[in-house]
Design a protein around this motif. Sequence first.
Motif, PDB file in Angstrom:
ATOM      1  N   THR A 105      -5.944   2.165  -9.745  1.00  0.00           N
ATOM      2  CA  THR A 105      -5.679   2.424  -8.326  1.00  0.00           C
ATOM      3  C   THR A 105      -6.752   1.783  -7.458  1.00  0.00           C
ATOM      4  OG1 THR A 105      -4.538   4.498  -8.803  1.00  0.00           O
ATOM      5  CG2 THR A 105      -5.385   4.211  -6.577  1.00  0.00           C
ATOM      6  N   VAL A 160       0.133  -7.921  -8.491  1.00  0.00           N
ATOM      7  CA  VAL A 160      -0.052  -7.851  -7.033  1.00  0.00           C
ATOM      8  C   VAL A 160       0.605  -9.042  -6.347  1.00  0.00           C
ATOM      9  CG1 VAL A 160      -1.763  -7.918  -5.178  1.00  0.00           C
ATOM     10  CG2 VAL A 160      -2.137  -6.446  -7.165  1.00  0.00           C
ATOM     11  N   LEU A 167       1.822   2.065  -3.560  1.00  0.00           N
ATOM     12  CA  LEU A 167       0.665   1.921  -4.442  1.00  0.00           C
ATOM     13  C   LEU A 167       0.918   2.577  -5.803  1.00  0.00           C
ATOM     14  CD1 LEU A 167      -2.219   0.808  -4.578  1.00  0.00           C
ATOM     15  CD2 LEU A 167      -3.023   3.034  -3.766  1.00  0.00           C
ATOM     16  N   VAL A 171      -6.264  -2.069  -7.612  1.00  0.00           N
ATOM     17  CA  VAL A 171      -5.145  -2.565  -6.811  1.00  0.00           C
ATOM     18  C   VAL A 171      -5.494  -2.533  -5.336  1.00  0.00           C
ATOM     19  CG1 VAL A 171      -2.759  -2.127  -6.124  1.00  0.00           C
ATOM     20  CG2 VAL A 171      -3.412  -1.950  -8.525  1.00  0.00           C
ATOM     21  N   ASP A 172      -6.149  -1.465  -4.915  1.00  0.00           N
ATOM     22  CA  ASP A 172      -6.547  -1.365  -3.506  1.00  0.00           C
ATOM     23  C   ASP A 172      -7.448  -2.532  -3.121  1.00  0.00           C
ATOM     24  OD1 ASP A 172      -6.762   0.247  -0.954  1.00  0.00           O
ATOM     25  OD2 ASP A 172      -8.874   0.146  -1.534  1.00  0.00           O
ATOM     26  N   VAL A 219       0.641   0.689  -9.412  1.00  0.00           N
ATOM     27  CA  VAL A 219      -0.295   1.194 -10.415  1.00  0.00           C
ATOM     28  C   VAL A 219       0.453   1.514 -11.709  1.00  0.00           C
ATOM     29  CG1 VAL A 219      -1.822   3.119 -11.023  1.00  0.00           C
ATOM     30  CG2 VAL A 219      -1.990   2.043  -8.767  1.00  0.00           C
ATOM     31  N   ARG A 234       0.836  -1.207   0.000  1.00  0.00           N
ATOM     32  CA  ARG A 234       0.000   0.000   0.000  1.00  0.00           C
ATOM     33  C   ARG A 234       0.869   1.254   0.000  1.00  0.00           C
ATOM     34  NH1 ARG A 234      -5.237  -1.147   0.371  1.00  0.00           N
ATOM     35  NH2 ARG A 234      -5.934  -3.062   1.406  1.00  0.00           N
ATOM     36  N   LEU A 263      -5.399  -5.840  -2.981  1.00  0.00           N
ATOM     37  CA  LEU A 263      -4.670  -6.034  -1.728  1.00  0.00           C
ATOM     38  C   LEU A 263      -5.610  -6.501  -0.628  1.00  0.00           C
ATOM     39  CD1 LEU A 263      -2.323  -2.905  -1.856  1.00  0.00           C
ATOM     40  CD2 LEU A 263      -1.728  -5.289  -2.300  1.00  0.00           C
TER      41      LEU A 263
END
Length: 408
Positions: free
Chosen positions: A53, A116, A22, A56-57, A26, A19, A60
């Motif tokens: 973005t 990831v 990030l 990806v958040d 990205v 994170r 995770l």
Amino acid sequence: MGGTQGVSTRAPAAVAALRDDLAGIVGEMTDRLRAELPSYARVPPDLLALRVTHAVDRGLGVVSRLYAAGVAGARPAAARGDGGAPAVRATEAGAIGDTVPVDELIHAHRIGVDVVWSRFAAEMTARQATPEELLAIGEQVWSWAGATTLRIVRRSARRDAGSGTRPTSAGERLQIYVRLLLTTPADSVAVRAFAGQPGAARLPFRARAVSGPTVLGDVVGSLQPWLAADPAGEPMVTVVDGDAAGLLTVRPSALCRNLVVGLGTAADAPDLAREFEAASRAVDTAVAFGMAGVFTCDELGLRAAVAQTPGLGERLVRQRLAPLREHGDDGAQLEEAVAAYLEHGLRLEAAARTLFVHPNTLRNRLRRFERISGTSLRDPADLAEVWWALAHQRVHGRPAAATPAGDR
């Protein structure tokens, strides 16, 4: 997951580190999306970065949830039949509406999972995680990824059918999925849903008609006894850049004189894309040499080497054939003579007949070729180099003629 206390510290710390980086993740993901997928390359950069973005958040969050489920002894989310898998919108967010073809949608999802997971695994390794710990988490992540891939295909089919603009049949969905397996890395969980036998290695193939366009139905008819099938009995075939492609259970035993078929070696899902590349090289090589039938790169021997090492071929052309170019049409005639001589197994009379000349005329041309090129046609090494130079031109094309200085 052995060593629960250690893992419970390492995994959250690894996710936290991701994170913190990030923006880097990205950037890596958007670069790959733009490089590999035309639909994503057309999306405005700011919009794509925003969607990635968010994706990806959420990705995770999936890693954290799957890790937590593993520590608690829960069944992986992807294995449940209650729709309880984490609602990650990695590809939904990256799809930019409903305008992206389903195969690109799936490919984008695989890029996201790969990026990831690779970053997470690196962070875990840096924190001295054991291979067993990574495997335990990885099995759940890739199981979830496989289940999500299938949901993407089904959701896209429902969307297309609902719109009435592009209804997608089960056969079309299978073709899309097979194309994905052959052109991008995949995992055995996803394959099991279609192939039914997760442990069965398959032979990836690529096929092209000897003449005329390649018709998928004709290829299926020729290869039917050896084609791998999904649980419904449908052949696992598709179309890749105009060629028929798919998976076989065993090597075809028929001659297939109407097709050029390239084979990779038998492989499990993660290695199918790599072996399909080998099958593609075999087809291109066989077509370039005017061959028909079923081939692997190994079986094509030096022909495959000619196709795969153009740098060496260029050097041999400069050494053995380029000197002829200074002699214009006469040099071209000498090159034709030596090519016929090699093609007919060094049999002078047979080569002369194909050129419609007397054997003595051909003999004289070969002597002149030797003198101008500095080659001895009685030396096996020189013969091999001349053959390679001629074969290189056949596969890669003749070099452009040099432009006279006064014309530049």
